[in-house]
Design a protein around this motif. Structure first.
Motif, short mmCIF file in Angstrom:
data_model
loop_
_atom_site.label_atom_id
_atom_site.label_comp_id
_atom_site.label_asym_id
_atom_site.label_seq_id
_atom_site.Cartn_x
_atom_site.Cartn_y
_atom_site.Cartn_z
N SER A 185 35.18 18.50 97.39
CA SER A 185 35.42 17.63 96.36
C SER A 185 35.63 18.14 94.82
CB SER A 185 34.37 16.36 96.27
OG SER A 185 34.77 15.45 95.33
N ARG A 186 36.57 17.75 94.03
CA ARG A 186 36.88 18.18 92.72
C ARG A 186 36.06 17.51 91.61
NH1 ARG A 186 41.99 20.90 92.83
NH2 ARG A 186 42.18 20.62 90.54
N ARG A 187 35.66 16.36 92.11
CA ARG A 187 34.86 15.44 91.01
C ARG A 187 33.63 15.42 91.27
NH1 ARG A 187 39.12 12.30 89.04
NH2 ARG A 187 37.75 10.70 88.51
N ALA A 188 32.62 14.76 90.06
CA ALA A 188 31.45 14.52 89.93
C ALA A 188 31.29 13.84 88.76
CB ALA A 188 30.60 15.86 90.03
N CYS A 189 29.96 13.37 88.43
CA CYS A 189 29.88 12.60 87.16
C CYS A 189 29.03 13.41 86.09
CB CYS A 189 29.17 11.26 87.33
SG CYS A 189 30.04 10.09 88.27
N PHE A 190 29.47 13.76 85.13
CA PHE A 190 28.70 14.83 84.10
C PHE A 190 28.25 14.06 82.84
CE2 PHE A 190 31.86 17.02 86.82
CZ PHE A 190 31.05 18.50 87.18
N VAL A 191 27.15 14.48 82.42
CA VAL A 191 26.73 14.40 80.84
C VAL A 191 27.16 15.39 80.11
CG1 VAL A 191 24.88 13.93 79.38
CG2 VAL A 191 24.71 12.96 81.81
N ASP A 192 27.98 15.24 79.19
CA ASP A 192 28.36 16.24 78.05
C ASP A 192 27.11 16.89 77.44
OD1 ASP A 192 31.17 16.19 78.64
OD2 ASP A 192 31.29 14.46 77.25
N ASP A 193 27.23 18.13 77.14
CA ASP A 193 26.13 18.79 76.44
C ASP A 193 25.67 18.23 75.32
OD1 ASP A 193 25.78 20.62 78.59
OD2 ASP A 193 26.83 22.20 77.42
N ILE A 194 24.35 17.86 74.70
CA ILE A 194 24.16 17.16 73.52
C ILE A 194 23.00 18.29 72.85
CG2 ILE A 194 24.58 14.94 74.67
CD1 ILE A 194 21.28 14.74 74.53
N SER A 195 22.95 17.87 71.42
CA SER A 195 21.83 18.38 70.60
C SER A 195 20.90 17.12 70.42
CB SER A 195 22.34 18.88 69.51
OG SER A 195 23.24 20.02 69.69
N PRO A 196 19.77 16.97 71.26
CA PRO A 196 19.06 15.98 70.99
C PRO A 196 18.43 15.64 69.68
CG PRO A 196 17.77 17.61 72.33
CD PRO A 196 19.17 17.92 72.15
N ASP A 197 18.33 14.30 69.30
CA ASP A 197 17.80 14.11 68.13
C ASP A 197 16.30 14.30 68.04
OD1 ASP A 197 16.98 13.12 65.61
OD2 ASP A 197 18.13 11.28 65.67
N LEU A 198 15.68 15.31 67.31
CA LEU A 198 14.30 15.67 67.22
C LEU A 198 13.50 15.15 66.22
CD1 LEU A 198 14.68 19.41 68.09
CD2 LEU A 198 14.51 17.62 69.73
N ASP A 199 14.03 14.10 65.66
CA ASP A 199 13.29 13.49 64.34
C ASP A 199 12.16 12.75 64.90
OD1 ASP A 199 12.85 12.55 61.87
OD2 ASP A 199 13.86 10.72 62.10
N GLY A 200 10.87 12.96 64.37
CA GLY A 200 9.70 12.42 64.89
C GLY A 200 9.02 13.06 66.08
N VAL A 238 27.88 13.18 93.05
CA VAL A 238 26.78 13.52 92.33
C VAL A 238 27.03 13.39 91.04
CG1 VAL A 238 25.22 15.55 92.17
CG2 VAL A 238 26.70 15.57 94.05
N GLY A 239 25.87 12.91 90.36
CA GLY A 239 25.65 12.57 89.01
C GLY A 239 24.39 13.37 88.28
N GLU A 240 24.26 12.86 86.98
CA GLU A 240 23.27 13.61 86.36
C GLU A 240 22.86 12.85 85.18
OE1 GLU A 240 25.08 17.46 85.41
OE2 GLU A 240 26.09 16.66 83.63
N GLY A 241 21.62 13.07 84.63
CA GLY A 241 21.18 12.11 83.47
C GLY A 241 19.61 11.79 83.51
N ALA A 242 19.38 11.15 82.62
CA ALA A 242 17.54 10.69 82.52
C ALA A 242 17.54 9.31 82.46
CB ALA A 242 16.99 11.65 81.55
N GLY A 243 16.60 8.71 82.73
CA GLY A 243 16.15 7.39 82.53
C GLY A 243 14.74 7.24 82.34
N ILE A 244 14.16 6.76 81.22
CA ILE A 244 12.87 6.56 80.99
C ILE A 244 12.35 5.17 80.80
CG2 ILE A 244 10.91 7.50 79.57
CD1 ILE A 244 11.95 9.47 81.54
N LEU A 245 11.23 4.74 81.31
CA LEU A 245 10.74 3.19 81.01
C LEU A 245 9.38 3.64 80.36
CD1 LEU A 245 12.23 3.29 84.16
CD2 LEU A 245 12.12 0.83 83.46
N VAL A 246 8.91 2.63 79.45
CA VAL A 246 7.47 2.47 78.96
C VAL A 246 6.71 1.17 79.58
CG1 VAL A 246 6.15 2.41 77.05
CG2 VAL A 246 8.33 3.83 76.78
N LEU A 247 5.72 1.43 80.07
CA LEU A 247 4.81 0.31 80.74
C LEU A 247 3.60 0.06 79.86
CD1 LEU A 247 5.02 1.26 84.57
CD2 LEU A 247 6.74 0.48 83.15
#
Length: 474
Positions: A63-78, A252-261
């Protein structure tokens, strides 16, 4: 439930293919966008043409395809993290910091004791981009040293990146200044929901006042592409089409998801936005299943445990975010599990919407459940029942004409069943080898906040619930 037992979701954050935030994810879901594509330049070390072959084979992908997140520079403020250190870490750390910071900023934190705030996330124990670089550098230096007799030189990649599984949770906790319980787990594709269940337990036992949970997945993309090619599980078309007649495998994909409880009374006291309350969770392991063939009996045990905890009937649910990988065998088993659970407990004309966010962003492995949870929370927020991408006609054995379920091709207003009944939804995540999890969510009506807030604003925190003695019996 007893005081302190109802848990509220009060913050969400995420980064997914085609979405640097949760609202952009929602826009993609409503628009039925399929974010699969060929790998961006540089993501796979060899060129695509070197590793692609139509027929499965060693060291190739079909398979030639997947789901990608482009490289980022995360905001580190705080965030309490050195920029140079963050830059030296694998991109997966950037995804987690990005999602975690979003979720934290989405939460009212002024009154939180950070020493009683913890982190539990699911993260896959597979090679990453930089751990592979470390291996290349070490092996390359050893080989060169053997040939020329010179002492090996240190590599350029930070050796911190060898801690691929557990370090990300610690980095996020340190960056936010949190001192509570912190660990990573790998329950395969059910990891995010497992992390939620264990986070709930910490809050209900009053060992913590707030918990971050969810999932992260960004292993070396070519590694997972080849692995699933070897298993024969990938979609040759590169399209994830859950429950559809053209379904031919996962993407196949990639990423992150966060919840606060938080505990509900604490969320009301702090005047958080409450996305939902958690009514029930169920987990199980298959007895008869295997790596690629799930077992309905195990899935049903997880579902029934969640409904038993919530005290709900299945037909009170309006939306089910399914595991829905797009593999015909997996989708068929999941559909039969849901059909068995519901039985005849539904009215003629009543339809529960089913779908899978994997049709948009692919299978995020250990972060898949967090993506599904966030999708449902956004559906609550917007009072919309979401459509599913890549669905045209139901697959053989999935009878949507004579049963309680339906798939939407466009978003639809989500009308409450009764004036005083909150909207309800379910999320499933079923991992390789039969690691199952099911979560039940109930929308929190904002009109109830004003009524109840007056009852809890001056309430002191209850004493910790006594832990019963545990006996070792075998």
């Amino acid at each position: 439930m007893k005081p302190g037992q109802t848990i509220a979701i009060v913050g969400i954050g995420g980064i997914f293919p085609g979405a640097r935030g949760v609202e952009q994810l929602w826009d993609n879901i409503v628009a039925r966008r399929d974010l699969s594509r060929e790998p961006p330049p540089g993501r796979w070390l060899p060129d695509l043409q070197q590793v692609y072959a139509q027929a499965p084979g060693p060291d190739h992908v079909y398979s030639r395809r997947a789901c990608f997140v482009d490289d980022i520079s995360p905001d580190l403020d705080g965030l309490n993290i050195d920029a140079a250190l963050a830059q030296s870490l694998d991109p997966m750390f950037g995804l987690l910091l990005h999602a975690g910071r979003q979720a934290w900023l989405d939460t009212v934190t002024a009154k939180l004791d950070k020493h009683r705030t913890g982190v539990i996330i699911g993260n896959i124990a597979l090679p990453t981009q930089t751990s592979a670089s470390i291996a290349d550098e070490l092996l390359g230096q050893a080989f060169a040293s053997h040939l020329n007799g010179k002492a090996p030189q240190p590599g350029q990649t930070s050796l911190l990146n060898r801690y691929v599984a557990g370090l990300p949770a610690s980095v996020l906790a340190h960056a936010l200044g949190l001192g509570g319980l912190c660990y990573t787990l790998d329950a395969a594709c059910a990891s995010s929901l497992y992390s939620l269940k264990y986070a709930v337990a910490e809050l209900q036992a009053h060992r913590a006042d707030a918990m971050l949970c969810g999932g992260l997945s960004r292993p070396d993309s070519l590694y997972t592409q080849m692995g699933f090619s070897t298993l024969g599980a990938l979609s040759p078309s590169g399209r994830c089409s859950p429950f559809d007649s053209k379904a031919d495998g996962l993407v196949v994909g990639e990423g992150a998801g966060i919840l606060v409880l938080k505990r509900l009374e604490d969320a009301l006291r702090d005047q958080d936005h409450i996305y939902a309350t958690i009514a029930g969770t169920g987990i199980s392991n298959d007895i008869r299943g295997n790596l690629m063939l799930p077992d309905s009996e195990g899935q049903l045990r997880a579902m029934r445990a969640a409904y038993g905890e919530a005290g709900w009937q299945a037909d009170t649910i309006d939306l089910i975010e399914c595991h829905g990988t797009g593999t015909p065998a997996g989708d068929s088993t999941e559909y039969q599990s849901m059909r068995t659970l519901w039985g005849q407990h539904y009215r003629d004309g009543q339809r529960c919407v089913i779908g899978s966010v994997k049709s948009n962003i692919g299978h995020l492995l250990t972060a898949a459940g967090s993506a599904g949870l966030i999708k449902v929370l956004l559906a609550f927020k917007h009072n919309l029942l979401p459509p599913m991408a890549n669905f045209e006609h139901a697959a053989s054995g999935i009878d949507l004409n004579n049963g309680p379920f339906t798939v939407l091709d466009h978003a639809r207003d989500w009308q409450p069943r009764e004036a005083d009944q909150p909207r309800r939804a379910a999320v499933s995540a079923f991992g390789f080898g039969g690691i199952n999890a099911h979560v039940l969510l109930e929308q929190w009506p904002e009109t109830r906040t004003a009524t109840i807030f007056g009852e809890v604003k001056n309430k002191t925190a209850p004493d910790a619930i006594p832990t019963p003695a545990i006996a070792i019996v075998g």
